[in-house]
Design a protein around this motif. Structure first.
Motif, PDB file in Angstrom:
ATOM      1  N   VAL A 481       0.936  -1.328  -0.038  1.00 21.37           N
ATOM      2  CA  VAL A 481      -0.051   0.010  -0.069  1.00 21.37           C
ATOM      3  C   VAL A 481       1.191   1.294  -0.038  1.00 21.37           C
ATOM      4  O   VAL A 481       1.680   1.605   0.877  1.00 21.37           O
ATOM      5  N   ASP A 482       0.590   2.261  -0.847  1.00 20.16           N
ATOM      6  CA  ASP A 482       1.726   3.220  -0.890  1.00 20.16           C
ATOM      7  C   ASP A 482       0.572   4.550  -1.316  1.00 20.16           C
ATOM      8  O   ASP A 482      -0.158   4.735  -1.889  1.00 20.16           O
ATOM      9  N   HIS A 483       0.713   5.047   0.145  1.00 25.77           N
ATOM     10  CA  HIS A 483      -0.269   6.312   0.177  1.00 25.77           C
ATOM     11  C   HIS A 483       0.333   7.605  -0.586  1.00 25.77           C
ATOM     12  O   HIS A 483       1.417   7.974  -0.236  1.00 25.77           O
ATOM     13  N   GLU A 484      -0.184   8.324  -1.490  1.00 24.75           N
ATOM     14  CA  GLU A 484       0.085   9.251  -2.018  1.00 24.75           C
ATOM     15  C   GLU A 484       0.092  10.590  -1.210  1.00 24.75           C
ATOM     16  O   GLU A 484      -0.885  10.804  -0.189  1.00 24.75           O
ATOM     17  N   GLY A 485       0.970  11.702  -1.229  1.00 26.12           N
ATOM     18  CA  GLY A 485       0.903  12.755  -0.523  1.00 26.12           C
ATOM     19  C   GLY A 485       1.575  12.876   0.922  1.00 26.12           C
ATOM     20  O   GLY A 485       1.499  13.785   1.733  1.00 26.12           O
ATOM     21  N   LEU A 486       2.223  11.640   1.317  1.00 24.78           N
ATOM     22  CA  LEU A 486       2.862  11.519   2.424  1.00 24.78           C
ATOM     23  C   LEU A 486       4.292  12.308   2.226  1.00 24.78           C
ATOM     24  O   LEU A 486       4.931  12.030   3.387  1.00 24.78           O
ATOM     25  N   ASN A 487       4.881  12.521   1.204  1.00 20.01           N
ATOM     26  CA  ASN A 487       6.423  12.616   1.211  1.00 20.01           C
ATOM     27  C   ASN A 487       6.637  13.926   1.919  1.00 20.01           C
ATOM     28  O   ASN A 487       7.667  13.928   2.905  1.00 20.01           O
ATOM     29  N   GLU A 488       5.779  15.012   2.080  1.00 17.41           N
ATOM     30  CA  GLU A 488       6.290  16.073   2.951  1.00 17.41           C
ATOM     31  C   GLU A 488       6.127  15.794   4.308  1.00 17.41           C
ATOM     32  O   GLU A 488       6.873  16.155   5.343  1.00 17.41           O
ATOM     33  N   THR A 489       5.082  14.995   4.720  1.00 16.07           N
ATOM     34  CA  THR A 489       5.085  14.471   6.091  1.00 16.07           C
ATOM     35  C   THR A 489       6.446  13.658   6.438  1.00 16.07           C
ATOM     36  O   THR A 489       6.901  13.615   7.679  1.00 16.07           O
ATOM     37  N   ARG A 490       6.464  12.927   5.680  1.00 18.59           N
ATOM     38  CA  ARG A 490       8.024  11.913   5.859  1.00 18.59           C
ATOM     39  C   ARG A 490       9.091  12.703   6.078  1.00 18.59           C
ATOM     40  O   ARG A 490       9.724  12.651   6.970  1.00 18.59           O
TER      41      ARG A 490
END
Length: 556
Positions: A481-490
């Motif tokens: 499962v790859d949730h989009e939009g989490l890059n900035e949070t990471r």
């Protein structure tokens, strides 16, 4: 398991390994007024010095072209390749990049001689009666010299620039990191598949660096070519290698030279147009960059296609697909175009068919006189590629090469004949392809092959199902499962964790240093402990200053 080339850790390691070159690229970008871009793609916490741009009077597109010039052969080659890609770049930038086609400074013979001598058994003197040390032509990858064999035959010697392979690999690693960062941090670039475009160009450039590919392509064209008016230079395999290509010397003038009689120019423009479409639809193998600099008109009235380092290949299925698309375009049938593309390249995600069909219809209206307007063939392909790419329906790389070949050949044809029109040649080539495709023998062979393939698939089905069941039983099937939009949070969590860890280290140093100093003050013979405690205070102070700096820097 070894990290993959496209993984983030690999990109970071590659970027650090080439840090000096990366810093040079950053300085050139800053000097040409791209401070905002550098600010968005710089490594975390890396402070760039402020460099004032020197070219405020130039337009954005001119500054991009100048930047490529200053950054060297890799970036010049990159610009040359995309200079005809109307599907991915705006027209003003393409015009600037076209100026880079012949803008490559030569390197001195002293740097080239060791390469030539090292690639030849016995050295230069043992293989050549004479060798001119001044290059006849210069490119971003190699330089061409005129020489004479011991047999007396005049040849062209193409030499790869010293260190070009290693330098280009390093530059492409840095470009991969920069483009990935730009795609993630610059919203305006999100609509373009920049990493995919770079990978496509890198693969093509890496093939061009190895001259054995060019030698094989040139030889293959000579085998399949059936037009005596068209030819490719004969290659000498015994003297050629990955860094050296020796081929026959072809005397001639480029298209548009005033010494070519008008009647001969018209005849050769027809021969060239017919050849390009015969290469595409009959041979499935074509020269991907037939611009005027790669074509010569010989004294005996023939056309010579030079520089076969960039060539495209189309399978029979790909050619049939292209024919169907052209037929639907000629009918101005947007729905049919979309259905043909969806059947050829099924999308991995849901797509908005209505929106895609609307955009295709806009392209078709723009080229409503497709069969009458000169120069429409390449533009139609590019416009279609742009629509498909924006909706994540990318066609194989060779279709982009095809559009480039057609567009560039039109430029060469017009240099020979101002009234040159490719559409007539395309219509004849498509007609011949349809005749080959639908003749009874070809249809029969196709039905037989499809039947054999379906029977083989049915025969393999039990084994495939058994393998799936085994994987389920052994627990080898995983659901990712790859949730989009989490890059900035990471990224934010990573920064917070790093700062927390640094704060804990500072606290530990302060506590330990305090204990050491107190113990040294309470007893004798603990001078070493006191010095160690003071050193700990100094290190903690330095780390506190650094932590304060990166926090304030991030806020700015």
């Amino acid at each position: 398991m070894a990290p993959q080339a496209g993984s983030a850790p690999f990109r970071a390691i590659s970027f650090l390994r080439n840090s000096l070159r990366a810093k040079e690229i950053a300085v050139v970008l800053l000097r040409n007024g791209f401070a905002e871009l550098v600010g968005k793609i710089r490594p975390n916490g890396f402070p760039f010095h402020k460099i004032l741009p020197k070219r405020d009077k130039l337009s954005l597109w001119q500054r991009i072209r100048v930047t490529c010039e200053e950054l060297g052969p890799t970036f010049v080659k990159f610009a040359q390749i995309v200079s005809t890609r109307e599907d991915i770049l705006p027209a003003p930038l393409l015009e600037e990049f076209k100026r880079l086609r012949d803008h490559v400074a030569p390197i001195p013979w002293e740097a080239v001689e060791p390469v030539v001598a090292g690639e030849l058994k016995g050295g230069i003197e043992a293989n050549f009666a004479s060798f001119e040390k001044t290059p006849f032509a210069c490119g971003s990858i190699g330089q061409v010299y005129k020489a004479t064999l011991k047999s007396g035959e005049t040849v062209a010697v193409k030499v790869r620039r010293p260190g070009a392979g290693k330098a280009m690999k390093a530059d492409f690693e840095i470009l991969e990191w920069i483009i990935t960062q730009a795609a993630e941090n610059v919203p305006e670039l999100a609509a373009y598949d920049l990493p995919g475009i770079l990978e496509e160009i890198r693969d093509g450039v890496m093939r061009e660096i190895d001259f054995t590919f060019e030698a094989k392509n040139s030889g293959h064209f000579e085998k399949i070519n059936d037009d005596p008016r068209i030819f490719a230079p004969r290659v000498f395999p015994a003297l050629s290698s990955a860094r050296l290509l020796v081929s026959e010397w072809v005397e001639g003038v480029p298209p548009g030279d005033p010494s070519v009689p008008a009647e001969l120019a018209r005849e050769l423009s027809v021969a060239g147009g017919e050849s390009v479409f015969r290469q595409i639809f009959s041979f499935g193998f074509f020269h991907a960059d037939p611009h005027p600099g790669n074509i010569l008109i010989t004294r005996d009235g023939r056309l010579c296609f030079l520089d076969w380092g960039c060539a495209g290949t189309l399978s029979r299925k790909m050619r049939y697909f292209l024919a169907d698309v052209f037929a639907a375009v000629a009918e101005l049938n947007a729905e049919k175009v979309l259905q043909i593309v969806l059947c050829a390249t099924p999308p991995r995600e849901r797509v908005d068919k209505a929106k895609i069909e609307t955009e295709i219809a806009i392209v078709l209206r723009r080229h409503a006189n497709f069969e009458k307007d000169a120069g429409a063939v390449g533009h139609v392909i590019f416009d279609m590629l742009r629509v498909f790419a924006q909706h994540k329906l990318p066609l194989p790389r060779d279709y982009a090469l095809l559009a480039k070949s057609v567009t560039v050949m039109e430029e060469s044809g017009r240099a020979l004949n101002p009234d040159f029109d490719l559409t007539a040649f395309a219509a004849r080539a498509l007609k011949n392809l349809y005749a080959q495709r639908w003749n009874p023998r070809a249809v029969g062979r196709g039905l037989l092959w499809n039947t054999e393939r379906q029977l083989a698939s049915i025969n393999e089905m039990p084994s495939a199902l058994q393998r799936i069941l085994w994987k389920i039983e052994n627990g080898e099937i995983r659901l990712n499962v790859d949730h989009e939009g989490l890059n900035e949070t990471r990224v934010t969590l990573d920064r917070s964790a790093n700062r927390t860890a640094l704060a804990m280290i500072i606290s530990s140093l302060l506590v330990a240093s305090s204990l050491l100093v107190c113990a040294a003050s309470a007893g004798d013979g603990l001078g070493f402990a006191k010095n160690l405690g003071v050193a700990g205070f100094v290190v903690a102070a330095m780390l506190m200053a650094w932590l304060f700096f990166i926090i304030v820097w991030r806020r700015k």
